[in-house]
Design a protein around this motif. Sequence first.
Motif, PDB file in Angstrom:
ATOM      1  N   ARG A 242      -0.137 -13.272  -2.173  1.00 40.72           N
ATOM      2  CA  ARG A 242      -1.356 -12.482  -2.320  1.00 40.72           C
ATOM      3  C   ARG A 242      -1.117 -11.150  -3.024  1.00 40.72           C
ATOM      4  O   ARG A 242      -1.816 -10.166  -2.789  1.00 40.72           O
ATOM      5  CB  ARG A 242      -2.032 -12.238  -0.961  1.00 40.72           C
ATOM      6  CG  ARG A 242      -3.558 -12.156  -1.057  1.00 40.72           C
ATOM      7  CD  ARG A 242      -4.215 -11.868   0.232  1.00 40.72           C
ATOM      8  NE  ARG A 242      -3.911 -10.545   0.764  1.00 40.72           N
ATOM      9  CZ  ARG A 242      -4.608  -9.946   1.726  1.00 40.72           C
ATOM     10  NH1 ARG A 242      -5.630 -10.570   2.288  1.00 40.72           N
ATOM     11  NH2 ARG A 242      -4.276  -8.759   2.152  1.00 40.72           N
ATOM     12  N   LEU A 243      -0.113 -11.125  -3.886  1.00 33.46           N
ATOM     13  CA  LEU A 243       0.151  -9.934  -4.689  1.00 33.46           C
ATOM     14  C   LEU A 243      -0.525 -10.020  -6.051  1.00 33.46           C
ATOM     15  O   LEU A 243      -0.564  -9.034  -6.780  1.00 33.46           O
ATOM     16  CB  LEU A 243       1.659  -9.753  -4.882  1.00 33.46           C
ATOM     17  CG  LEU A 243       2.479  -9.541  -3.614  1.00 33.46           C
ATOM     18  CD1 LEU A 243       3.958  -9.416  -3.960  1.00 33.46           C
ATOM     19  CD2 LEU A 243       2.003  -8.327  -2.836  1.00 33.46           C
TER      20      LEU A 243
ATOM     21  N   LYS B 147      -4.108 -11.700  -7.831  1.00 32.27           N
ATOM     22  CA  LYS B 147      -5.385 -12.380  -7.622  1.00 32.27           C
ATOM     23  C   LYS B 147      -5.538 -13.538  -8.599  1.00 32.27           C
ATOM     24  O   LYS B 147      -5.353 -13.369  -9.804  1.00 32.27           O
ATOM     25  CB  LYS B 147      -6.531 -11.384  -7.805  1.00 32.27           C
ATOM     26  CG  LYS B 147      -7.909 -11.970  -7.521  1.00 32.27           C
ATOM     27  CD  LYS B 147      -8.990 -10.911  -7.683  1.00 32.27           C
ATOM     28  CE  LYS B 147     -10.371 -11.502  -7.411  1.00 32.27           C
ATOM     29  NZ  LYS B 147     -11.442 -10.470  -7.576  1.00 32.27           N
TER      30      LYS B 147
ATOM     31  N   PRO C  39       3.354  -4.439   9.998  1.00 32.69           N
ATOM     32  CA  PRO C  39       2.168  -5.240  10.350  1.00 32.69           C
ATOM     33  C   PRO C  39       1.802  -5.168  11.836  1.00 32.69           C
ATOM     34  O   PRO C  39       0.659  -5.476  12.195  1.00 32.69           O
ATOM     35  CB  PRO C  39       2.589  -6.668   9.970  1.00 32.69           C
ATOM     36  CG  PRO C  39       3.657  -6.492   8.955  1.00 32.69           C
ATOM     37  CD  PRO C  39       4.398  -5.258   9.353  1.00 32.69           C
TER      38      PRO C  39
ATOM     39  N   GLY D 261      -7.038 -10.699   6.377  1.00 34.47           N
ATOM     40  CA  GLY D 261      -6.615  -9.315   6.424  1.00 34.47           C
ATOM     41  C   GLY D 261      -5.152  -9.177   6.036  1.00 34.47           C
ATOM     42  O   GLY D 261      -4.351 -10.096   6.241  1.00 34.47           O
ATOM     43  N   THR D 262      -4.794  -8.015   5.493  1.00 39.44           N
ATOM     44  CA  THR D 262      -3.432  -7.788   5.017  1.00 39.44           C
ATOM     45  C   THR D 262      -2.418  -7.938   6.139  1.00 39.44           C
ATOM     46  O   THR D 262      -1.378  -8.588   5.976  1.00 39.44           O
ATOM     47  CB  THR D 262      -3.314  -6.381   4.397  1.00 39.44           C
ATOM     48  OG1 THR D 262      -4.211  -6.291   3.285  1.00 39.44           O
ATOM     49  CG2 THR D 262      -1.900  -6.121   3.913  1.00 39.44           C
ATOM     50  N   LYS D 263      -2.679  -7.339   7.280  1.00 34.16           N
ATOM     51  CA  LYS D 263      -1.735  -7.427   8.398  1.00 34.16           C
ATOM     52  C   LYS D 263      -1.665  -8.847   8.960  1.00 34.16           C
ATOM     53  O   LYS D 263      -0.609  -9.295   9.404  1.00 34.16           O
ATOM     54  CB  LYS D 263      -2.113  -6.436   9.495  1.00 34.16           C
ATOM     55  CG  LYS D 263      -1.804  -4.991   9.144  1.00 34.16           C
ATOM     56  CD  LYS D 263      -1.926  -4.071  10.342  1.00 34.16           C
ATOM     57  CE  LYS D 263      -1.463  -2.669   9.996  1.00 34.16           C
ATOM     58  NZ  LYS D 263      -1.531  -1.761  11.171  1.00 34.16           N
ATOM     59  N   GLU D 264      -2.791  -9.548   8.930  1.00 35.82           N
ATOM     60  CA  GLU D 264      -2.798 -10.938   9.404  1.00 35.82           C
ATOM     61  C   GLU D 264      -1.872 -11.801   8.552  1.00 35.82           C
ATOM     62  O   GLU D 264      -1.101 -12.608   9.068  1.00 35.82           O
ATOM     63  CB  GLU D 264      -4.226 -11.491   9.369  1.00 35.82           C
ATOM     64  CG  GLU D 264      -4.343 -12.913   9.895  1.00 35.82           C
ATOM     65  CD  GLU D 264      -5.741 -13.483   9.760  1.00 35.82           C
ATOM     66  OE1 GLU D 264      -5.944 -14.647  10.179  1.00 35.82           O
ATOM     67  OE2 GLU D 264      -6.631 -12.784   9.231  1.00 35.82           O
ATOM     68  N   VAL D 265      -1.941 -11.608   7.226  1.00 26.56           N
ATOM     69  CA  VAL D 265      -1.064 -12.346   6.315  1.00 26.56           C
ATOM     70  C   VAL D 265       0.387 -11.950   6.549  1.00 26.56           C
ATOM     71  O   VAL D 265       1.286 -12.796   6.598  1.00 26.56           O
ATOM     72  CB  VAL D 265      -1.461 -12.089   4.847  1.00 26.56           C
ATOM     73  CG1 VAL D 265      -0.438 -12.726   3.905  1.00 26.56           C
ATOM     74  CG2 VAL D 265      -2.846 -12.645   4.563  1.00 26.56           C
ATOM     75  N   ALA D 266       0.638 -10.656   6.713  1.00 33.39           N
ATOM     76  CA  ALA D 266       2.007 -10.143   6.857  1.00 33.39           C
ATOM     77  C   ALA D 266       2.667 -10.584   8.157  1.00 33.39           C
ATOM     78  O   ALA D 266       3.895 -10.570   8.262  1.00 33.39           O
ATOM     79  CB  ALA D 266       1.998  -8.622   6.772  1.00 33.39           C
TER      80      ALA D 266
ATOM     81  N   SER E  85       6.345 -13.322   4.948  1.00 30.67           N
ATOM     82  CA  SER E  85       6.996 -12.142   4.382  1.00 30.67           C
ATOM     83  C   SER E  85       7.389 -12.429   2.943  1.00 30.67           C
ATOM     84  O   SER E  85       7.634 -13.580   2.567  1.00 30.67           O
ATOM     85  CB  SER E  85       8.229 -11.748   5.208  1.00 30.67           C
ATOM     86  OG  SER E  85       9.140 -12.833   5.305  1.00 30.67           O
TER      87      SER E  85
END
Length: 277
Positions: A51-52, A54, A104, A71-76, A80
């Motif tokens: 997801r870096l 689009k 995260p 969400g960013t933290k959900e993905v993280a 990794s």
Amino acid sequence: MQTLSTKDLTLGYGDDIVIDDLDITIPKGEITVFIGSNGCGKSTLVRSLARLLKPKGGDVVLDGEDIAKMGTKEVAKKMSILPQSPATPDGLNVMELVKQGRHPYRGFLKTWSQEDEQAVNNALEATNMLEFKDRPVDSLSGGQRQRAWIAMTLAQETDMMLLDEPTTYLDMSHQIDVLDLLFELNEKDGRTIVMVLHDLNLACRYAHHIVALKDKTVFAQGKPEEIVTCNLVHEVFQMKCDVTFDPMFGTPMCIPHGRGRCILADKAAELRQSAAN
């Protein structure tokens, strides 16, 4: 354990399309390696999976959900990423770098927890970097520095790791060191590992699953022993070769043809013949 796939994925920069209408599924609990010639889209694909980048079209799907909507933290917490040649802020030591992997799990007011401390220590131990925890990252050798970055990704405690050319700029010994570490993480913890490698023989040795990219899509994918052939090397890399088997591991081993090498081989054969006479 997380699942990762793409559906009709199209990637590019401006008007330049690099990956077109791609459908792949990353095998869970295995090491997948992307191979292909320079500029074929390997790193671009990894960046999109993380997801870096689009997509221009299509989706990256993580656990059945469009990653762009997560969400960013959900993905993280699930995946990794170690980008190619990451830059370390000046003055940061190994412990401080590895602690970044806990981001995260950190809220605005959340204090550093015993769980955070344990995750960082486990990551340092797994990468044999505990003794270097107080050393500035910039003072480490290339192999040690790469281990420190891998420790940071381990501190995220994800089931899936994406690495873009983790052996770049490393000598042969440190390349093997890093790849052995990743293999051990997969064997011990069942982590799904996705990475880009330029060395085809090392890819064959360490990968369970290889994805060969050409002409903006997948040319072939599968187990190394099933897909790595002289034809694949010629089509994907425009190089003639012989494919034999690694005498130590039994995996495919590519022996490139080359005019200079052929001349040397002919001279060596002449010398052996002269010695025999």
